[in-house]
Scaffold this motif. Structure first.
Motif, PDB file in Angstrom:
ATOM      1  N   UNK A 268       0.830  -1.215   0.000  1.00 43.57           N
ATOM      2  CA  UNK A 268       0.000   0.000   0.000  1.00 43.57           C
ATOM      3  C   UNK A 268       0.853   1.249   0.000  1.00 43.57           C
ATOM      4  N   UNK A 269       0.272   2.318  -0.462  1.00 42.34           N
ATOM      5  CA  UNK A 269       0.948   3.618  -0.503  1.00 42.34           C
ATOM      6  C   UNK A 269       1.396   4.037   0.894  1.00 42.34           C
ATOM      7  N   UNK A 270       2.692   4.276   1.043  1.00 43.69           N
ATOM      8  CA  UNK A 270       3.243   4.711   2.324  1.00 43.69           C
ATOM      9  C   UNK A 270       3.602   3.579   3.265  1.00 43.69           C
ATOM     10  N   UNK A 271       3.201   2.341   2.932  1.00 40.29           N
ATOM     11  CA  UNK A 271       3.490   1.192   3.795  1.00 40.29           C
ATOM     12  C   UNK A 271       4.384   0.206   3.050  1.00 40.29           C
ATOM     13  N   UNK A 272       5.530   0.696   2.604  1.00 42.47           N
ATOM     14  CA  UNK A 272       6.428  -0.128   1.793  1.00 42.47           C
ATOM     15  C   UNK A 272       7.064  -1.262   2.586  1.00 42.47           C
ATOM     16  N   UNK A 273       7.106  -1.150   3.889  1.00 41.65           N
ATOM     17  CA  UNK A 273       7.743  -2.182   4.708  1.00 41.65           C
ATOM     18  C   UNK A 273       6.763  -3.276   5.128  1.00 41.65           C
ATOM     19  N   UNK A 274       5.515  -3.169   4.677  1.00 43.70           N
ATOM     20  CA  UNK A 274       4.502  -4.181   5.045  1.00 43.70           C
ATOM     21  C   UNK A 274       4.005  -4.867   3.778  1.00 43.70           C
ATOM     22  N   UNK A 275       4.203  -6.173   3.706  1.00 40.70           N
ATOM     23  CA  UNK A 275       3.655  -6.977   2.606  1.00 40.70           C
ATOM     24  C   UNK A 275       2.383  -7.640   3.098  1.00 40.70           C
ATOM     25  N   UNK A 276       1.298  -7.387   2.421  1.00 39.36           N
ATOM     26  CA  UNK A 276      -0.003  -7.874   2.870  1.00 39.36           C
ATOM     27  C   UNK A 276      -0.373  -9.114   2.063  1.00 39.36           C
ATOM     28  N   UNK A 277      -0.522 -10.256   2.696  1.00 39.28           N
ATOM     29  CA  UNK A 277      -0.858 -11.477   1.955  1.00 39.28           C
ATOM     30  C   UNK A 277      -2.292 -11.443   1.440  1.00 39.28           C
ATOM     31  N   UNK A 278      -2.493 -12.054   0.273  1.00 39.64           N
ATOM     32  CA  UNK A 278      -3.829 -12.165  -0.306  1.00 39.64           C
ATOM     33  C   UNK A 278      -4.220 -13.638  -0.280  1.00 39.64           C
ATOM     34  N   UNK A 279      -5.258 -13.943   0.463  1.00 42.56           N
ATOM     35  CA  UNK A 279      -5.690 -15.338   0.578  1.00 42.56           C
ATOM     36  C   UNK A 279      -6.411 -15.787  -0.685  1.00 42.56           C
ATOM     37  N   UNK A 280      -6.506 -17.115  -0.848  1.00 46.98           N
ATOM     38  CA  UNK A 280      -7.169 -17.664  -2.033  1.00 46.98           C
ATOM     39  C   UNK A 280      -8.631 -17.244  -2.092  1.00 46.98           C
ATOM     40  N   UNK A 281      -9.264 -17.091  -0.940  1.00 43.70           N
ATOM     41  CA  UNK A 281     -10.669 -16.691  -0.904  1.00 43.70           C
ATOM     42  C   UNK A 281     -10.868 -15.270  -1.418  1.00 43.70           C
ATOM     43  N   UNK A 282      -9.941 -14.401  -1.094  1.00 48.96           N
ATOM     44  CA  UNK A 282     -10.064 -12.990  -1.472  1.00 48.96           C
ATOM     45  C   UNK A 282      -9.402 -12.664  -2.802  1.00 48.96           C
ATOM     46  N   UNK A 283      -8.643 -13.619  -3.364  1.00 45.71           N
ATOM     47  CA  UNK A 283      -7.850 -13.360  -4.562  1.00 45.71           C
ATOM     48  C   UNK A 283      -8.676 -12.876  -5.754  1.00 45.71           C
ATOM     49  N   UNK A 284      -9.849 -13.461  -6.073  1.00 42.89           N
ATOM     50  CA  UNK A 284     -10.597 -13.019  -7.265  1.00 42.89           C
ATOM     51  C   UNK A 284     -10.894 -11.529  -7.307  1.00 42.89           C
ATOM     52  N   UNK A 285     -11.146 -10.927  -6.160  1.00 46.12           N
ATOM     53  CA  UNK A 285     -11.433  -9.485  -6.120  1.00 46.12           C
ATOM     54  C   UNK A 285     -10.270  -8.671  -6.641  1.00 46.12           C
ATOM     55  N   UNK A 286      -9.062  -9.058  -6.251  1.00 48.85           N
ATOM     56  CA  UNK A 286      -7.870  -8.317  -6.655  1.00 48.85           C
ATOM     57  C   UNK A 286      -7.452  -8.650  -8.082  1.00 48.85           C
ATOM     58  N   UNK A 287      -7.656  -9.885  -8.485  1.00 50.63           N
ATOM     59  CA  UNK A 287      -7.347 -10.244  -9.857  1.00 50.63           C
ATOM     60  C   UNK A 287      -8.243  -9.500 -10.846  1.00 50.63           C
ATOM     61  N   UNK A 288      -9.497  -9.386 -10.486  1.00 48.13           N
ATOM     62  CA  UNK A 288     -10.448  -8.675 -11.349  1.00 48.13           C
ATOM     63  C   UNK A 288     -10.085  -7.207 -11.479  1.00 48.13           C
ATOM     64  N   UNK A 289      -9.607  -6.623 -10.407  1.00 49.36           N
ATOM     65  CA  UNK A 289      -9.323  -5.183 -10.398  1.00 49.36           C
ATOM     66  C   UNK A 289      -7.943  -4.852 -10.961  1.00 49.36           C
TER      67      UNK A 289
END
Length: 294
Positions: A268-289
């Motif tokens: 995320x913007x401003x949070x370069x030191x944090x990698x946020x995992x994307x679970x398989x359940x939530x993945x389609x939302x991000x893939x679509x976008x």
């Protein structure tokens, strides 16, 4: 010579006086001339002030055309003062207090023209100082009333417009305030209020939620004792989505969506030191976008 020291103070006082602006709009000046002319004509014709009907006994002129002529004199003079002379620089600098002198000048000019026309079209009146003073007296008794009514109407309309504008601004501020997010703890106690665009990330930590947000250009954190589900219910739908069971992100702040050996993750913007995992359940939302179009 000592009195010269007071001149700067006088100039400063004059500069602080509000400028007379009620007649700046052309529509206001036209309305002023029209109302004053109609009012003056009807007043003279209906009420016959100062026994004016007896002044012209024996003359071939009837009262109606005579009153129309006098009214036209006033219209001509006011057209000159409100449109011709109004372009003068010093006229534009008149204040609310000094405009009275301008109005007095209009009365004098109207009286002068009426006197000239009156002695021209009749045989019983002559152009003398006494005749002019009498006409000035009558004009000063008739013209100020409609003139002041118009100025009062313009002033009232201007203030109403200012109040409406102020009300609109207040409503806009209220809408802005309503769009803010109010975050509450498990006891429904308000903890943090912020604009949706400032909220970056929520991270669940046992019985707490760590909230990451922007304050100016600074990334701030707030630990709130509550559940992620409760906070999620108060957020705008479509903008804030789960990336993982423990992470809820602001989609408009995502600057990186990538896959590595462990799976997909976000930054995320401003949070370069944090990698946020994307679970398989939530993945389609991000893939679509964020996935590139085929």
């Amino acid at each position: 010579m000592k009195s010269l020291h007071t001149l700067p103070l006088i100039s400063k006082y004059a500069a602080e006086q509000p400028r007379f602006t009620l007649l700046d709009p052309v529509a206001n000046r036209i309305s002023l001339i029209a109302f004053c002319s109609v009012f003056s004509f009807l007043f003279m014709y209906i009420f016959l002030p100062f026994n004016i009907n007896m002044w012209y006994e024996g003359q071939d002129l009837s009262l109606m055309p005579l009153f129309l002529i006098f009214t036209l004199c006033g219209v001509v003079v006011m057209c000159i003062t409100q449109f011709g002379l109004a372009k003068l620089k010093w006229r534009r600098k008149l204040t609310n207090a000094t405009y009275g002198c301008w109005f007095l000048g209009e009365i004098i000019l109207v009286s002068l023209m009426v006197t000239i026309v009156n002695v021209t079209i009749t045989d019983t009146f002559f152009f003398t100082w006494t005749e002019f003073i009498n006409t000035l007296h009558y004009t000063a008794l008739i013209l100020p009333l409609p003139y002041c009514i118009c100025l009062l109407w313009f002033f009232t309309r201007e203030k109403i417009a200012q109040l409406k504008s102020l009300k609109t601004e207040q409503e806009q501020v209220a809408k802005t305030d309503d769009s803010c997010i109010l975050l509450r703890d498990e006891h429904d106690k308000p903890v943090l209020t912020l604009h949706p665009g400032k909220l970056l990330l929520m991270k669940a930590e046992d019985n707490y939620v760590q909230v990451f947000y922007l304050s100016g250009n600074t990334i701030c954190k707030e630990l709130i004792r509550t559940s992620m589900k409760k906070l999620e219910m108060g957020l705008p739908a479509g903008t804030f989505v789960r990336a993982h069971r423990s992470y809820l992100v602001n989609l408009t702040k995502v600057v990186l969506f990538k896959k590595n050996a462990k799976g997909h993750y976000l930054q995320l913007e401003g949070l370069n030191d944090i990698s946020i995992p994307v679970s398989a359940t939530c993945l389609p939302t991000f893939q679509e976008r964020f996935a590139p179009a085929a």
